[in-house]
Enzyme design. Structure first.
Site, PDB file in Angstrom:
ATOM      1  N   ASP A 101      -7.461  -8.635   6.577  1.00  0.00           N
ATOM      2  CA  ASP A 101      -8.485  -8.570   7.623  1.00  0.00           C
ATOM      3  C   ASP A 101      -9.039  -7.168   7.812  1.00  0.00           C
ATOM      4  O   ASP A 101      -8.456  -6.176   7.386  1.00  0.00           O
ATOM      5  CB  ASP A 101      -7.879  -9.002   8.962  1.00  0.00           C
ATOM      6  CG  ASP A 101      -6.976  -7.925   9.550  1.00  0.00           C
ATOM      7  OD1 ASP A 101      -6.059  -7.467   8.843  1.00  0.00           O
ATOM      8  OD2 ASP A 101      -7.206  -7.517  10.704  1.00  0.00           O
TER       9      ASP A 101
ATOM     10  N   ASP B  84       0.857  -1.187   0.000  1.00  0.00           N
ATOM     11  CA  ASP B  84       0.000   0.000   0.000  1.00  0.00           C
ATOM     12  C   ASP B  84       0.898   1.244   0.000  1.00  0.00           C
ATOM     13  O   ASP B  84       1.384   1.652  -1.050  1.00  0.00           O
ATOM     14  CB  ASP B  84      -0.919  -0.077   1.226  1.00  0.00           C
ATOM     15  CG  ASP B  84      -1.908   1.067   1.309  1.00  0.00           C
ATOM     16  OD1 ASP B  84      -2.151   1.727   0.294  1.00  0.00           O
ATOM     17  OD2 ASP B  84      -2.450   1.292   2.415  1.00  0.00           O
TER      18      ASP B  84
HETATM   19  P1  5GP Z   1       2.030  -0.457   3.756  1.00  0.00           P
HETATM   20  O1  5GP Z   1       3.122  -0.419   4.784  1.00  0.00           O
HETATM   21  O2  5GP Z   1       2.503  -0.797   2.382  1.00  0.00           O
HETATM   22  O3  5GP Z   1       1.224   0.799   3.769  1.00  0.00           O
HETATM   23  O4  5GP Z   1       0.994  -1.481   4.273  1.00  0.00           O
HETATM   24  C1  5GP Z   1       1.010  -2.783   3.999  1.00  0.00           C
HETATM   25  C2  5GP Z   1       0.041  -3.467   4.919  1.00  0.00           C
HETATM   26  O5  5GP Z   1      -1.138  -2.685   5.113  1.00  0.00           O
HETATM   27  C3  5GP Z   1      -0.428  -4.758   4.328  1.00  0.00           C
HETATM   28  O6  5GP Z   1       0.396  -5.812   4.698  1.00  0.00           O
HETATM   29  C4  5GP Z   1      -1.807  -4.900   4.903  1.00  0.00           C
HETATM   30  O7  5GP Z   1      -1.722  -5.553   6.139  1.00  0.00           O
HETATM   31  C5  5GP Z   1      -2.267  -3.502   5.134  1.00  0.00           C
HETATM   32  N1  5GP Z   1      -3.216  -3.067   4.079  1.00  0.00           N
HETATM   33  C6  5GP Z   1      -2.998  -2.216   3.065  1.00  0.00           C
HETATM   34  N2  5GP Z   1      -4.086  -2.074   2.286  1.00  0.00           N
HETATM   35  C7  5GP Z   1      -5.028  -2.866   2.843  1.00  0.00           C
HETATM   36  C8  5GP Z   1      -6.396  -3.176   2.494  1.00  0.00           C
HETATM   37  O8  5GP Z   1      -6.998  -2.705   1.517  1.00  0.00           O
HETATM   38  N3  5GP Z   1      -7.028  -4.055   3.322  1.00  0.00           N
HETATM   39  C9  5GP Z   1      -6.431  -4.623   4.412  1.00  0.00           C
HETATM   40  N4  5GP Z   1      -7.145  -5.467   5.120  1.00  0.00           N
HETATM   41  N5  5GP Z   1      -5.151  -4.358   4.748  1.00  0.00           N
HETATM   42  C10 5GP Z   1      -4.468  -3.493   3.976  1.00  0.00           C
END
Ligand code: 5GP
Ligand code: MG
Length: 178
Positions: free
Chosen positions: A157, A101
C-alpha cells in the site's frame, strides 16, 4: 487508481506463475511437517492467500501484524501490533511477507519465534529488495528480486491505498511528493 502507476513491474500472470513454482518447492519441503504459516499483515494478505491455495497439505495459519513503515520510508523500529494465538514451541514456522526491504521486520519476527522455541523458522517473501538491506537477513523462498523503488499493489500500500491492485507497480512520485 491505475493512473497513479508509473509502470507495471510484475503482472498478475507473472506473479501467478512464480507462486506456482514457490508453492511446489514449499510443498516438497513441508507436506509432512504440518507447518504453522504466519502471514505478516496487512501487506502479505493477497500473496499469502494465493500461496495457501497452492499448498495442498495439512497446515495451520495464524497471523501477525507488524509495522515499521511511516509514509514511504522504513523507520527501522518494528512494532508487533498483533501477535499469533498459537503455541509456537516445536512448530515449523513459515512467515509469509510481501517484501523484504531493510530486513528489520523479519529479523525481529524470526528471532522472536526462535526464542519461543520454534523447531524452524523460514521466510517466504513475494519480493526482495537486496540493495536496501540494513541487517543480515535472507528470504528462504523469494518470488522476485525488486529494484529500490516504491512499489504498490498485490497487498502493498501507500497510505492504505492500492493494496487491491492485481499487479505490482511503481507508484508515480507525484502521488507521494505532494
Ligand atoms: P523492512 O522491515 O524489511 O524494512 O520492511 C518490510 C516492510 O516494509 C514490508 O512488509 C512492507 O510493508 C514495507 N515496504 C518495503 N518496501 C516497500 C515498497 O516498495 N512499497 C510498500 N508499499 N511497502 C514497502
Ligand atoms: Mg508489511
Amino acid at each position: 487508481m491505475n493512473n497513479d502507476i508509473e509502470r507495471v513491474l510484475y503482472s498478475e500472470e507473472e506473479l501467478s506463475n512464480r507462486m506456482d513454482q514457490m508453492a511446489q518447492e514449499i510443498t516438497a519441503n513441508y507436506e509432512d511437517k504440518k507447518p504453522l504459516v504466519v502471514p505478516v499483515m496487512t501487506g502479505a494478505m493477497m500473496f499469502s492467500s494465493e500461496m495457501l491455495k497452492r499448498m495442498n497439505f495439512l497446515l495451520n495459519v495464524d497471523i501477525v501484524k507488524a509495522s515499521s513503515y511511516v509514509g514511504s520510508k522504513s523507520t527501522g523500529e518494528v512494532k508487533l501490533v498483533q501477535d499469533v494465538r498459537s503455541d509456537v514451541k516445536g512448530r515449523h514456522v513459515i512467515f509469509m511477507e510481501d517484501i523484504i526491504d531493510t530486513g528489520h521486520t523479519l529479523k525481529y519476527l524470526k528471532e522472536l519465534f526462535e526464542k519461543r522455541g520454534a523447531a524452524s523458522v523460514k521466510i517466504c517473501a513475494m519480493l526482495d529488495k537486496p540493495d536496501t538491506r540494513q541487517v543480515d537477513l535472507q528470504g528462504d523462498y523469494v518470488g522476485f528480486s525488486a529494484p529500490d523503488e516504491f512499489l504498490v499493489g498485490y497487498g502493498l500500500d501507500y497510505d492504505g491505498f492500492y493494496r487491491n491492485l492485481p499487479y505490482i507497480g511503481v507508484l508515480k512520485k507525484s502521488v507521494y511528493e505532494k
